[in-house]
Structure formats: C-alpha cells, structure tokens
Design a protein around this motif. Sequence first.
Motif, PDB file in Angstrom:
ATOM      1  N   VAL A 198      -8.695 -55.884  70.843  1.00 15.97           N
ATOM      2  CA  VAL A 198      -9.568 -55.429  70.007  1.00 15.97           C
ATOM      3  C   VAL A 198      -8.999 -54.879  68.776  1.00 15.97           C
ATOM      4  O   VAL A 198      -9.482 -55.219  67.564  1.00 15.97           O
ATOM      5  CB  VAL A 198     -10.399 -54.004  70.384  1.00 15.97           C
ATOM      6  CG1 VAL A 198     -11.142 -53.333  69.561  1.00 15.97           C
ATOM      7  CG2 VAL A 198     -11.335 -54.561  71.507  1.00 15.97           C
ATOM      8  N   THR A 199      -7.872 -54.333  68.790  1.00 16.54           N
ATOM      9  CA  THR A 199      -7.206 -54.031  67.460  1.00 16.54           C
ATOM     10  C   THR A 199      -6.816 -55.244  66.722  1.00 16.54           C
ATOM     11  O   THR A 199      -6.855 -55.288  65.572  1.00 16.54           O
ATOM     12  CB  THR A 199      -5.921 -52.956  67.963  1.00 16.54           C
ATOM     13  OG1 THR A 199      -6.212 -52.007  68.545  1.00 16.54           O
ATOM     14  CG2 THR A 199      -5.181 -52.507  66.600  1.00 16.54           C
ATOM     15  N   PHE A 211     -10.054 -56.936  64.987  1.00 15.43           N
ATOM     16  CA  PHE A 211     -10.546 -56.220  63.931  1.00 15.43           C
ATOM     17  C   PHE A 211      -9.421 -56.084  62.551  1.00 15.43           C
ATOM     18  O   PHE A 211     -10.059 -56.152  61.696  1.00 15.43           O
ATOM     19  CB  PHE A 211     -11.118 -54.826  64.400  1.00 15.43           C
ATOM     20  CG  PHE A 211     -12.346 -54.721  64.860  1.00 15.43           C
ATOM     21  CD1 PHE A 211     -13.627 -54.781  64.244  1.00 15.43           C
ATOM     22  CD2 PHE A 211     -12.214 -55.085  66.387  1.00 15.43           C
ATOM     23  CE1 PHE A 211     -14.794 -54.786  64.981  1.00 15.43           C
ATOM     24  CE2 PHE A 211     -13.834 -55.004  67.026  1.00 15.43           C
ATOM     25  CZ  PHE A 211     -14.967 -55.129  66.173  1.00 15.43           C
ATOM     26  N   THR A 212      -8.107 -56.016  62.862  1.00 19.21           N
ATOM     27  CA  THR A 212      -7.170 -55.978  61.911  1.00 19.21           C
ATOM     28  C   THR A 212      -7.563 -57.290  61.278  1.00 19.21           C
ATOM     29  O   THR A 212      -7.307 -57.308  59.858  1.00 19.21           O
ATOM     30  CB  THR A 212      -5.893 -55.893  62.478  1.00 19.21           C
ATOM     31  OG1 THR A 212      -5.786 -54.607  63.109  1.00 19.21           O
ATOM     32  CG2 THR A 212      -4.999 -55.697  61.243  1.00 19.21           C
ATOM     33  N   GLU A 258     -11.009 -57.609  59.182  1.00 21.26           N
ATOM     34  CA  GLU A 258     -11.227 -56.894  58.284  1.00 21.26           C
ATOM     35  C   GLU A 258     -10.154 -56.432  57.732  1.00 21.26           C
ATOM     36  O   GLU A 258      -9.542 -57.149  56.666  1.00 21.26           O
ATOM     37  CB  GLU A 258     -12.027 -55.433  58.769  1.00 21.26           C
ATOM     38  CG  GLU A 258     -12.739 -54.719  57.640  1.00 21.26           C
ATOM     39  CD  GLU A 258     -13.860 -55.638  57.008  1.00 21.26           C
ATOM     40  OE1 GLU A 258     -13.852 -55.272  55.479  1.00 21.26           O
ATOM     41  OE2 GLU A 258     -14.678 -56.450  57.386  1.00 21.26           O
ATOM     42  N   VAL A 294      -9.261 -50.607  59.594  1.00 18.37           N
ATOM     43  CA  VAL A 294     -10.587 -50.928  60.515  1.00 18.37           C
ATOM     44  C   VAL A 294     -10.108 -51.304  61.835  1.00 18.37           C
ATOM     45  O   VAL A 294     -10.489 -50.786  62.842  1.00 18.37           O
ATOM     46  CB  VAL A 294     -11.441 -52.091  59.773  1.00 18.37           C
ATOM     47  CG1 VAL A 294     -12.670 -52.548  60.902  1.00 18.37           C
ATOM     48  CG2 VAL A 294     -12.007 -51.791  58.595  1.00 18.37           C
ATOM     49  N   GLY A 295      -8.986 -51.891  61.998  1.00 20.48           N
ATOM     50  CA  GLY A 295      -8.436 -52.463  63.067  1.00 20.48           C
ATOM     51  C   GLY A 295      -8.114 -51.173  63.951  1.00 20.48           C
ATOM     52  O   GLY A 295      -8.273 -51.030  65.394  1.00 20.48           O
ATOM     53  N   ALA A 315     -10.729 -49.148  65.211  1.00 19.01           N
ATOM     54  CA  ALA A 315     -11.659 -50.012  66.336  1.00 19.01           C
ATOM     55  C   ALA A 315     -10.532 -49.609  67.652  1.00 19.01           C
ATOM     56  O   ALA A 315     -11.417 -49.460  68.629  1.00 19.01           O
ATOM     57  CB  ALA A 315     -11.734 -51.299  66.102  1.00 19.01           C
ATOM     58  N   VAL A 374     -11.403 -46.273  68.955  1.00 16.71           N
ATOM     59  CA  VAL A 374     -12.972 -46.207  69.678  1.00 16.71           C
ATOM     60  C   VAL A 374     -12.919 -46.827  70.978  1.00 16.71           C
ATOM     61  O   VAL A 374     -13.168 -46.208  71.871  1.00 16.71           O
ATOM     62  CB  VAL A 374     -13.810 -46.734  68.574  1.00 16.71           C
ATOM     63  CG1 VAL A 374     -15.116 -46.864  69.345  1.00 16.71           C
ATOM     64  CG2 VAL A 374     -13.916 -46.197  67.292  1.00 16.71           C
ATOM     65  N   CYS A 375     -11.994 -47.951  70.963  1.00 15.67           N
ATOM     66  CA  CYS A 375     -12.044 -48.746  72.140  1.00 15.67           C
ATOM     67  C   CYS A 375     -11.281 -47.726  73.282  1.00 15.67           C
ATOM     68  O   CYS A 375     -11.828 -47.746  74.543  1.00 15.67           O
ATOM     69  CB  CYS A 375     -11.417 -49.829  71.978  1.00 15.67           C
ATOM     70  SG  CYS A 375     -11.175 -50.905  73.578  1.00 15.67           S
TER      71      CYS A 375
END
Length: 264
Positions: free
Chosen positions: A131-132, A135-136, A139, A143-144, A147, A150-151
């Motif tokens: 996920v990291t 998103f990195t 975006e 943001v990474g 994210a 949050v995950c």
Amino acid sequence: MFALVGSLESVLSSKAIDTLDPWKRKTNYNRDLLAVGVGNTLAGMIGGLPMISEIVRSSANINNGAKSSWSNFFHGAFLFIFVAFLPFLIQKIPLAALAAMLVYTGFRLASPKEFSKTYKIGKEQLAIFLVTIIFTLYEDLLVGIAAGIVCKLVVQIALGVPFKSMFKAFVEVVKLDEDHYVLNIKGSATYTNYLGIKKQLMKLPAGKHVEINLEDCKVIDHTVLENLHVFEMDYRNSGGTCHSIGYDEHKAMSEHELAMRIKK
C-alpha cells in the motif's frame, strides 16, 4: 511541504541506514533534522534547492566501506567542487549512465528479496508495504506514508487492538531489588504507542537485569518486537542483561521470530 518532505525523508533514510550499518550505530535524529533544517534555510536564502538525507548516497557510502561522518562531508564537498567549478565535466557524463546507476542502486534497495522477506514476517506487513509503495508511486511520498499509516491502523483495529491503548502505553516498572527490574506492558504494544514504551525503557539504569513482560498485551506488533529486540542487544552490550517474557499465550502471525503476536 519542503519541511515535511525533507524531515520525513531524512528520518526514514536515517532509519534505513541504521539497519544497513555493519557496525549497528544509531543516528542522532535530532541533530540530523537540525542540520537539514538549517541547511535548507540557508540554501533558500541564496536561491538554492532544498536538500534531504539521501538513501542512495548513504547506501553508496556504506557499500564502499565508509566508517565515519567524514565520508558524508567529502561526498558533499566533491559535489560542491564539481557543481561550482567543473560543471562542463558533469555535462559530459551520459545521462544513460547516471540512469543505470540509479536503477541498479534502487533495485538493490527494493529487490524482489525484500518483498519475500517482508512476506515471511507476516502477510499484514506485506499488505502495508505494498500500500505504501503503490500510493507513493501513484501520488507522492507524503501520501504514500499517510496511506501506509492508515493501512496499519486498519490492521490493528481488525485484529482487536484495544482503542484505549492504541495511542497510549500502559507501562509499569517494578523494582524487585537493586539489580532486578520488571517492565510490565498492558493492553497492546504497537507502533502507535511505542514512544510511551520507549520512554520507560530509556529510564532504566544500565548494567541491571531487566525483564520485559508482555503477558497482558492483547496484540504485539512487529515494529515493537523489532525495537525491543534492538533494545535488548544494546542493553546487553552496555553490560546488563535483558529479555522479553510472556509470549506463552500469544499466537504468532508467521514463523518469523519477530512476527506480530495476538493473545489467544
């Protein structure tokens, strides 16, 4: 934005280099951030670009046998000399050669082995890792990281981490005698409340016998176990003895010795 990116990138790079360092030295994060902040402030005043602690340059130093901060100084000094006085030589370097160096170094830092290594620690660690990264790349770095955080929080909630201990560490230090201390951790031991645990660990006197009791923790995540493992080694090297207890009723998420553990 520059302050956030510079600070986060520098801390993450320093953390990564600490794990790569064959001498297992520890970065002074406060001093590192102070240097980056002062340097960026001065660079901005003369129209320069902001700078960060760079994982590629740092890993190159380690891979070539660097042993002290002088390697970093000379790295910067040579860059300054070439940019200021020898830019025509820099222009003669083929961009394809520079790109190949970056791709090779990047591949070594994020090779397929790293994905396999993360999976062996636990499926939840691989999910957070992916996920990291996604998103990195999609975006940007901020943001990474957000994210990934949050995950990780979603994983903790799904595994039943008590909300009251998610951000607050319930730690009790018991002094049995002059040379024997027991540190009891209750509720949960996760990355979100590790700072509270770390504060109590740092207060323990050196050269004693220390037991870290995790029996009353519902969830113990990989980050905490990894940090406790490092603390135990450092404490032993300083002349004391330290070990963790209370895992008997916990189930490991994988066969890895530092895998997340959940109380049955």
